[in-house]
Design an enzyme around this catalytic site. Structure first.
Site, PDB file in Angstrom:
ATOM      1  CG  HIS A 270       5.233   1.016  -9.527  1.00 37.60           C
ATOM      2  ND1 HIS A 270       5.623   0.737  -8.244  1.00 37.60           N
ATOM      3  CD2 HIS A 270       4.111   0.284  -9.734  1.00 37.60           C
ATOM      4  CE1 HIS A 270       4.781  -0.121  -7.687  1.00 37.60           C
ATOM      5  NE2 HIS A 270       3.842  -0.412  -8.588  1.00 37.60           N
ATOM      6  CD  GLU A 271       1.785   0.479 -12.731  1.00 41.03           C
ATOM      7  OE1 GLU A 271       1.629  -0.742 -12.938  1.00 41.03           O
ATOM      8  OE2 GLU A 271       1.402   1.037 -11.670  1.00 41.03           O
ATOM      9  CG  HIS A 274       3.820  -4.281 -11.693  1.00 44.37           C
ATOM     10  ND1 HIS A 274       3.817  -5.243 -10.717  1.00 44.37           N
ATOM     11  CD2 HIS A 274       3.384  -3.141 -11.094  1.00 44.37           C
ATOM     12  CE1 HIS A 274       3.399  -4.705  -9.566  1.00 44.37           C
ATOM     13  NE2 HIS A 274       3.139  -3.422  -9.766  1.00 44.37           N
ATOM     14  CD  GLU A 300       2.877  -3.686  -6.195  1.00 40.82           C
ATOM     15  OE1 GLU A 300       3.682  -2.746  -6.165  1.00 40.82           O
ATOM     16  OE2 GLU A 300       1.907  -3.718  -6.984  1.00 40.82           O
TER      17      GLU A 300
END
Lengths: 506, 506
Positions: A270-271, A274, A300
């Protein structure tokens, strides 16, 4: 002064402010990762000073004069029509930020920065000790500061809309509620169906996974996904986040639990999603405020696309399950890639947002949205949040936390005063699937690329369609440009209903 | 304006400047520990901006007016005699710093900060690759910046004295040369004598010591020495250092080599000695610029006292050898505390300053002092430093490095423009033994306290005699107050000659 020197001076201010903002980000990153416990109070003072210096510099009369001189006004933010398009986009964003910043008094900015430093530290302790009472005064302060901020911006009558607009330009709470209604309905139906079906075998997830080994796997995975460790790093913090400390210094954090190997893996992906966005800013935007995400929701969309659409796909685990099994041969001895895929997509009512499956995730967001909205309309009092949280969890997701640590204290956002941020996550799911449908159209063999661990075509597509624009396009314009559509829940709901029919055979 | 509000305003400026200086320290700490490689250039820009903001604020006309208003002038720095003594000391230090800072143009400060960021990064790479040529341009820039700085301060005719004065107020190169002459002579004689004697058995030091285990021992040792991990931490960097990022945030760094267990241990004790000084600043000085070491030499007196006089004593290893052996049972199986003490005090000509024994250490400093002095008097050219380094090592210490990594590139100082810093280390040895003679007088059973691992009396004595003064007293006044003496080489030379007679039976 001629146009060129006006532009030069304005860019110099922008650069300085970005250096200050990134210095603030460094101080915050350090606070979340390495700061000794007793250092928190002085750190808050340092943050307050830096925050007020950045604000003072940016919201100065000089910035206003330079913008005016270049023909930019609130009605015509892009300024003089003879300027090149990139410069006009820069002026547009600069003017919007300026109009917003200059409405905040200096003292307010310093006060808010100081309060935020103390509040996040208090939250972190309260969460550890399951002690909502010790955090409550900070929560009151932060929501009051957010209210005042929104009022300064002119949203006295619709405070929450003012806060939403920071994260999602152009969105208001009615528009959010309009997409959240069908989302809530169809996801609830799907979750109920799933609850009736046979659960996949997840017993191997209950084994112990050494956190040091998890960390090694995370780094390996990041490298294979395309994370450049010369330009970034990964550390541990209580709450995973991504922060950009320089154009070539993008850092993510994660956390590892020995009894929950999925948490560390999917936080990392997830990170990284980003980070890929921030790392991909094109040279012509570097060093300007255009080199940033279009909005939190668009940001997101990237992280959740990598985490879920790619990272929880069957193709992905065809490639990476053998790698993971190399790190945990004992724990995964009798497990197959297909078992792992199913376990990673196990959907069931659960307590923690960041560890939630794709079906219930948006329901966690809807809960927060409803509480936040109530907080700023006056129907919800901060001291009632733990109780209301439990009740709403029961109502929307069907489970109730035994502790506030696993309830109202689980997320850092409110402690930072980031009210209005949560909806971005669910909007990110929607944007993400709208983007991915287009990507699949453009790269029909995308699944086999993923199964081969070849992510270059995805990075290239994301760059050319999304990343290269930075903040030049607002979310609705970006969405239109990429997909030809406006915001829609359909691609996401179709994707999720189809995927889960497969996983659960329903 | 009345005196009170003048004081209040002046303290507010001081506080702001300290927040900015500490923010700079955070950025530098991060650069030395965690910054991704490609982030260096932008970090240099951030440092340049912060440096110039701190300078602008401190060297402002307002600071001058406030100092004047309180009766402080260059001739009467302490200001109005009716002010309390603490406030007069504050004004004295503030005035001295101000008189120095205001002579530096803003652009110069930013230029120097930017150059320093790039230079330390280039040094770090050059050292890794044994590539002096790639570092040379930075070395030239940094020495030229130092020269200009000293000229701004009014030292056009004796540039090196201007640089020395930053680190050791009141010291000039003749005064340093005067104490270095007997030091060089008697240490050379001692080193020669030792070379003729039988060396203690150090073979067990040649074994492999896992760096992770070394790190665990270091933390254990720091705790037992009295390091408060709620107010500080330890990390890894290429060059060990101590930095204060907040009154309650004092950090040290070290490095571990699997084939040199002593290096990590003694770096840790050394840097902890610095940290103890910074952590012990009394409440009434907190948040002001008085809460700092009296000088670099006095700071080094603390670190070297802990590292050597305490950390390399027989009593110390009576206590800590069993602890160390618990971490490394295989490697130390047939070793005794006495063996270890002798091995830790093995003196022989060696290449690396930070790992040098107490006998040759000051000779390493004298070498650097002579080269630095030549650099600024014009007899030494930067490009000749590697050659001259090798020749001088041969002449003074009797060994020659095969690589520049183990020669002229070993220390970070020149890359930071910290010319004139090195003499502080040797002065620290002298101060340290003058202080310790007095401490031993006041606490006659000090050896048995150390052997019991009871360091509280030492912390107490150091606080009451040295730490509590912060910057209130200049080194000569502090030395006088504590010992009744002025600077002298005798206590150090007596100590070292006696200790080494024992270790080598000469």
């Amino acid at each position: 002064m001629d146009m060129n020197s006006l532009q030069e001076k304005l860019h110099a201010i922008d650069r300085e402010c970005r250096h200050l903002e990134r210095t603030i980000a460094i101080l915050q990153w350090d606070q979340e990762t390495y700061l000794p416990e007793a250092g928190v109070e002085e750190r808050a003072e340092q943050l307050a000073l830096l925050g007020s210096l950045a604000h003072e510099r940016f919201a100065s009369a000089e910035t206003g004069r330079l913008l005016d001189g270049l023909g930019s006004s609130s009605d015509n933010p892009g300024g003089d029509e003879k300027l090149p398009p990139l410069e006009r986009d820069f002026l547009k964003v600069m003017r919007r930020d300026y109009d917003r910043e200059k409405k905040l008094p200096n003292e307010f900015v310093a006060e808010a920065a100081r309060a935020e430093g103390l509040s996040t530290a208090a939250w972190s302790q309260a969460r550890r000790n399951n002690d909502f009472a010790s955090f409550l005064p900070h929560l009151c302060t932060m929501s009051e500061l957010s209210r005042r901020r929104s009022v300064y911006w002119g949203y006295a009558d619709n405070v929450y809309d003012g806060l939403l607009s920071i994260y999602e330009p152009g969105m208001d709470s009615d528009a959010v509620a309009a997409v959240f209604a069908p989302l809530r309905e169809r996801l609830s139906i799907l979750l109920k169906k799933i609850s009736g079906a046979a659960q996949p075998d997840c017993s191997f997830l209950g084994k112990k996974y050494k956190t040091e080994t998890q960390a090694l796997f995370s780094e390996e995975l990041m490298k294979r996904l395309g994370f450049n460790f010369d330009r970034g790093r990964i550390d541990i913090s209580a709450h995973p986040f991504t922060t950009t400390l320089g154009s070539d210094d993008v850092r993510i954090t994660t956390r590892y639990f020995p009894d929950n190997v999925l948490s560390g893996i999917f936080s990392t992906i997830h990170e990284s999603g980003h980070a890929f966005y921030d790392m991909a800013m094109p040279p012509e935007l570097r060093g300007t405020r255009l080199a940033d995400g279009a909005s939190m929701g668009i940001h997101e969309s990237q992280s959740r696309l990598w985490e879920n659409v790619i990272g929880r796909s069957h193709s992905f685990w065809e490639k990476f399950f053998p790698v993971l099994a190399g790190f945990f041969p004992e724990q995964l001895r009798f497990v197959t890639a297909d078992n792992f895929y199913r376990a990673a997509n196990c959907a069931r009512p659960s307590l923690i947002r960041v560890d939630a499956d794709e079906v219930s995730y948006s329901l966690h967001i809807i809960l927060r949205f409803e509480l936040e909205r109530g907080l700023f309309s006056g129907t919800v009092k901060p001291e009632d949040l733990p109780k209301l949280w439990r009740a709403k969890m029961k109502e929307i997701i069907g489970v109730e936390p035994e502790t506030d640590t696993k309830g109202v204290l689980q997320d850092i956002h409110w402690s930072m005063g980031s009210f209005g941020y949560f909806p971005s996550y669910a909007l990110g799911n929607l944007y993400g699937l709208q983007f991915f449908s287009k990507l699949r159209n453009d790269i029909p063999d995308i699944d086999s690329r993923i199964a081969a661990g070849n992510f270059a075509p995805i990075h290239k597509w994301l760059f050319e369609n999304i990343h290269k624009w930075g903040r030049r396009l607002d979310p609705p314009d970006l969405l239109k440009k990429v997909t030809g559509q406006s915001l829609s829940v359909e691609p996401f709901l179709e994707y999720i209903e189809k995927k889960y029919s497969g996983v659960y055979g329903i």
